[in-house]
Write an enzyme that holds these catalytic residues in place. Structure first.
Site, PDB file in Angstrom:
ATOM      1  N   THR A 126       0.769  -1.385  -0.021  1.00 11.71           N
ATOM      2  CA  THR A 126      -0.043   0.131   0.040  1.00 11.71           C
ATOM      3  C   THR A 126       0.619   1.055  -0.095  1.00 11.71           C
ATOM      4  OG1 THR A 126      -1.321   1.305   1.466  1.00 11.71           O
ATOM      5  CG2 THR A 126      -0.089  -0.303   2.499  1.00 11.71           C
ATOM      6  N   ASP A 127       0.089   2.307  -0.543  1.00  9.64           N
ATOM      7  CA  ASP A 127       1.045   3.874  -0.501  1.00  9.64           C
ATOM      8  C   ASP A 127       1.212   4.041   0.830  1.00  9.64           C
ATOM      9  OD1 ASP A 127      -1.675   4.328  -0.125  1.00  9.64           O
ATOM     10  OD2 ASP A 127      -1.576   5.909  -1.532  1.00  9.64           O
ATOM     11  N   GLU A 128       0.607   3.470   1.772  1.00  8.43           N
ATOM     12  CA  GLU A 128       0.480   4.101   3.357  1.00  8.43           C
ATOM     13  C   GLU A 128       1.616   3.695   3.919  1.00  8.43           C
ATOM     14  OE1 GLU A 128      -3.092   3.433   5.843  1.00  8.43           O
ATOM     15  OE2 GLU A 128      -4.220   3.914   4.343  1.00  8.43           O
ATOM     16  N   TYR A 151      -1.649  -0.464  10.993  1.00  7.65           N
ATOM     17  CA  TYR A 151      -1.886  -1.134   9.778  1.00  7.65           C
ATOM     18  C   TYR A 151      -0.653  -0.930   8.583  1.00  7.65           C
ATOM     19  CZ  TYR A 151      -3.241  -1.440   4.845  1.00  7.65           C
ATOM     20  OH  TYR A 151      -3.460  -1.727   3.611  1.00  7.65           O
ATOM     21  N   LYS A 155       2.196  -3.433   7.374  1.00  9.66           N
ATOM     22  CA  LYS A 155       2.257  -3.606   5.969  1.00  9.66           C
ATOM     23  C   LYS A 155       3.689  -3.314   5.367  1.00  9.66           C
ATOM     24  CE  LYS A 155      -0.218  -4.491   3.074  1.00  9.66           C
ATOM     25  NZ  LYS A 155      -0.902  -5.812   2.554  1.00  9.66           N
TER      26      LYS A 155
END
Ligand code: NAD
Ligand code: DAU
Length: 339
Positions: A126-128, A151, A155
């Site tokens: 994810t870009d997060e 989260y 990741k």
């Protein structure tokens, strides 16, 4: 080709299975999912009679069960999507995120090394993991990892384990980092389906903080086509960003949804902000666009109304989630009770 998809009963996973069954007529798709609250086999009910689709109820942290699945199917490709995915839940209960996202990823990598060392592992990240941007700039693949929530930290941890498997063990791995997806089958805790369902029900729409946080939205089918491009042509050991070039402040999306749902802006309710709420995500997708010739094909103007129509036409799908009836589908189909 045997293609194993983890998390195939979730939002992106089920869209990906539909996409690959139609785009790749010679591929067998094996859906490996433990059916947490976010897993909904009803998303794939139209595939039940397809001889190229099969389902394996398995938790990716269960080494014995994962060995059985790999030994049975000998996958050529592994598309790893299974994860705990909701940021708000990670604030309340981080451990389950570490267990599935970190430990589960390592279990899969270990099993791949043991059983199918020549296969390819696509890790859907994810870009997060890049953290948060101010008003300017974009995430590139060189942006340092700086996750802010449990989260995104879990990741990021899984990304590092995938990198280590490539460097230490020479496994063929690729990582993708995509921005916010929207489309059919998204669990109604996420922004777009939540706001839409509340608007239709005349319930308040809870906007965190001042609503000025920005996300870059991509139609889920475009994410799926990007995953296929990376799976088939991505360079081993590399990371590819995926984005829709489509930035929106949350409050503007909420107002757009209210207009399209023909509901009043009076329903908007500003509520306490999410702790550690990332301000802005924006993706520079030059690498996948130039390197692999991928482009998003759906504009927001076209695909958001399609998405809203899908939720309207499938109101029963949401009702069955809200009532919990969707949990019965596994027993009806496979004759065993979910644990
Ligand atoms: P989701 O929550 O809708 O689905 C997750 C799926 O994983 C569910 O079917 C669930 O049952 C399964 N699962 C969870 N724990 C498991 C376990 N221990 N063993 C086996 N299966 C398990 O998630 P999503 O939104 O479809 O996201 C899929 C992947 O894409 C995730 O890895 C997420 O980090 C990533 N991602 C999501 C987005 C987005 O906007 N939704 C954007 C970028 C990346
Ligand atoms: O960027 C990719 C990520 O996008 C994925 O990795 C995650 O799995 C996915 O859940 C999503 O994360 P977000 O936190 O951005 O998505 P969410 O739909 O939860 O929230 C989108 C924005 O809307 C965010 O700024 C928080 C805000 N929000 C969300 C909810 C649920 C609200 O204002 N009110 C809400 O009730």
């Amino acid at each position: 080709m045997n293609v194993l998809v983890t998390g195939g009963a979730g939002f992106i996973g089920s869209n990906l299975i539909h996409f690959l069954l139609s785009q790749k007529p010679e591929w067998n798709l094996i859906n490996v999912d433990s059916l947490t609250y976010a897993g909904n086999l009803e998303n794939l009910s139209s595939c039940d009679d397809n001889p190229r689709y099969s389902f394996e109820l398995a938790d990716i942290t269960d080494t014995v069960r994962i060995h059985e699945v790999f030994d049975k199917h000998h996958p050529d490709f592994i598309l790893h999507l299974a994860a705990e995915s909701h940021v708000d839940r990670s604030v309340l209960d981080p451990l389950v995120f570490v267990r599935t996202n970190v430990l589960g990823t390592q279990v899969l990598l270990d099993e791949m090394r043991k059983t199918v060392p020549g296969s390819r592992f696509l890790h859907v990240s994810t870009d997060e993991v890049y953290g948060s941007l101010g008003a300017e700039g974009y995430f590139t693949e060189e942006t340092p990892i700086a996750p802010n929530s449990p989260y995104s930290s879990s990741k990021a941890g899984s990304d590092m384990l995938v990198r280590a498997a490539f460097i230490t063990h020479g496994l063929d791995t690729v990582i993708t980092r995509c921005s916010n997806n929207y489309g059919p089958y998204q669990f109604p805790e996420k922004l777009i389906p939540l706001m839409l369902n509340n608007a239709w029900a005349g319930k308040p729409l809870p906007v965190y903080g001042d609503g000025r946080n920005v996300r870059d939205w991509i139609y889920v089918d475009d994410h799926c086509s990007a995953l296929l491009a990376v799976l088939e042509n991505g360079r081993s050991g590399e990371v590819y960003n995926i984005g829709g070039n489509n930035e929106w402040a949350n409050i503007d999306i909420v107002k757009l949804i209210l207009r399209q749902a023909e509901a009043s802006e009076d329903l908007i309710q500003f509520v306490t902000d999410r702790p550690g709420h990332d301000h802005r995500y924006a993706i520079d997708a030059t690498k996948i666009e130039k390197g692999l010739g991928w482009q998003p094909r759906h504009s927001f103007e076209e695909a958001l109304p399609l998405t809203i129509k899908w939720y309207g036409d499938n109101i029963e799908w949401t009702r069955r989630i809200v009532s919990g009836a969707y949990r019965d589908y596994y027993e009806q189909q496979y004759g065993q009770r979910l644990g």
